[in-house]
Enzyme design. Structure first.
Site, short mmCIF file in Angstrom:
data_model
loop_
_atom_site.label_atom_id
_atom_site.label_comp_id
_atom_site.label_asym_id
_atom_site.label_seq_id
_atom_site.Cartn_x
_atom_site.Cartn_y
_atom_site.Cartn_z
N TYR A 34 7.92 67.76 40.37
CA TYR A 34 6.65 67.50 39.71
C TYR A 34 5.56 68.48 40.17
O TYR A 34 4.94 69.16 39.35
CB TYR A 34 6.20 66.06 39.97
CG TYR A 34 4.97 65.67 39.19
CD1 TYR A 34 5.08 65.28 37.86
CD2 TYR A 34 3.71 65.69 39.77
CE1 TYR A 34 3.95 64.93 37.12
CE2 TYR A 34 2.58 65.34 39.04
CZ TYR A 34 2.71 64.95 37.72
OH TYR A 34 1.60 64.62 37.00
N SER A 83 -2.08 69.19 37.47
CA SER A 83 -2.32 68.07 38.38
C SER A 83 -2.87 68.59 39.70
O SER A 83 -2.62 69.74 40.09
CB SER A 83 -1.00 67.33 38.65
OG SER A 83 -1.15 66.35 39.66
#
Length: 271
Positions: A158, A144
């Site tokens: 995350y 990401s």
């Protein structure tokens, strides 16, 4: 010497929706056979029927919950039992865990780390030797843009897991490029999918300007091209690449301040 198979076999985790389903559709269109895994067997079966009907794709459905520490071994065993040799590994399974770090119990954190960090690492370890032996392989670890910028408040683990996948992919790429195995960390930014519905942040995310978003189809198309080029890290979208570059040029204190300010707009930072 790289020997490209006539019909590569791709294993896609988290294939039931979003980026994973987009990978399945695009790889099937490119002539791949598929192994699909996720928790929702009904969705996998529906997707398998669609791809067989459209492309005559041989699809093997192996439902697994990657939060189970035994799942990667069980997947590898099932592949052996079916006589399947994986040429492309798409480590895509993932989700968000909203709220501050101490607002979730340890079981939730342990499951999250198993799915986003341990499972993709173990699957790469189990499938890489066969790729090297055959002289051909592709591994895409779906990371990401969050792995390139300061970690925000909320979704505490995350960004950390995505940063790990980036570094892991870089090392794997360096270790295996001469063996015909390309490895890429695909680092999308905001992508249209169910992700924000599951994390209960859809209302906040809808306030983001449209130019910040990419479709799952665009992300996957660019990711496939990147791994074929042998690019170890790829950020789809000019806006996302600009964000990464600007953040890297900022002093850490300023980058952290901006992260704290912006995260309030789209993160659940409380319980």
């Amino acid at each position: 010497m790289t020997m490209t198979p006539s019909r590569p076999l791709s294993l896609i985790t988290g294939a039931s929706s979003g980026i994973g389903a987009a990978f399945a559709r695009q790889l099937a269109a490119l002539g791949h056979d598929l192994v699909l895994t996720a928790r929702r067997a009904d969705r996998l079966e529906t997707l398998a029927a669609e791809l067989f009907g459209q492309h005559d794709t041989k699809v093997t459905v192996l439902p697994h919950d990657l939060a189970n520490p035994a799942a990667p071994q069980e997947l590898a065993d099932a592949l052996d039992q079916h006589g399947l040799q994986v040429d492309w590994l798409i480590n895509n399974a993932g989700y968000g865990l909203p709220g501050s770090f101490d607002a979730n119990d340890w079981t939730a954190h342990a499951d999250f780390l198993q799915v986003l960090l341990t499972a993709p690492t173990e699957l790469a370890w189990r499938l890489l030797p066969g790729m090297r032996q055959r002289g051909y392989g592709r591994i895409i670890n779906v990371a990401s843009l969050a792995g390139h910028v300061p970690g925000p408040a909320g979704h505490t683990l995350y960004a950390a897991t995505k940063a790990y996948l980036i570094k892991f992919s870089q090392s794997l790429a360096l270790e295996n490029h001469t063996a015909g195995v390309n490895v890429c960390a695909l680092c999308p930014g905001f992508t249209w999918s169910e992700f924000h519905d599951i994390t209960r942040t859809r209302d906040k995310m809808n306030k983001m300007p449209g130019f910040m978003w990419l479709s799952a189809e665009d992300v996957v198309h660019q990711g496939i091209a990147a791994v074929e080029r042998g690019q170890a890290v790829y950020i789809p979208g000019r806006v996302n690449r600009t964000i990464k570059t600007v953040v890297q040029l900022m002093p850490d204190r300023l980058a952290m301040w901006l992260s704290a300010r912006e995260s309030k707009r789209y993160r659940n930072t409380s319980a």
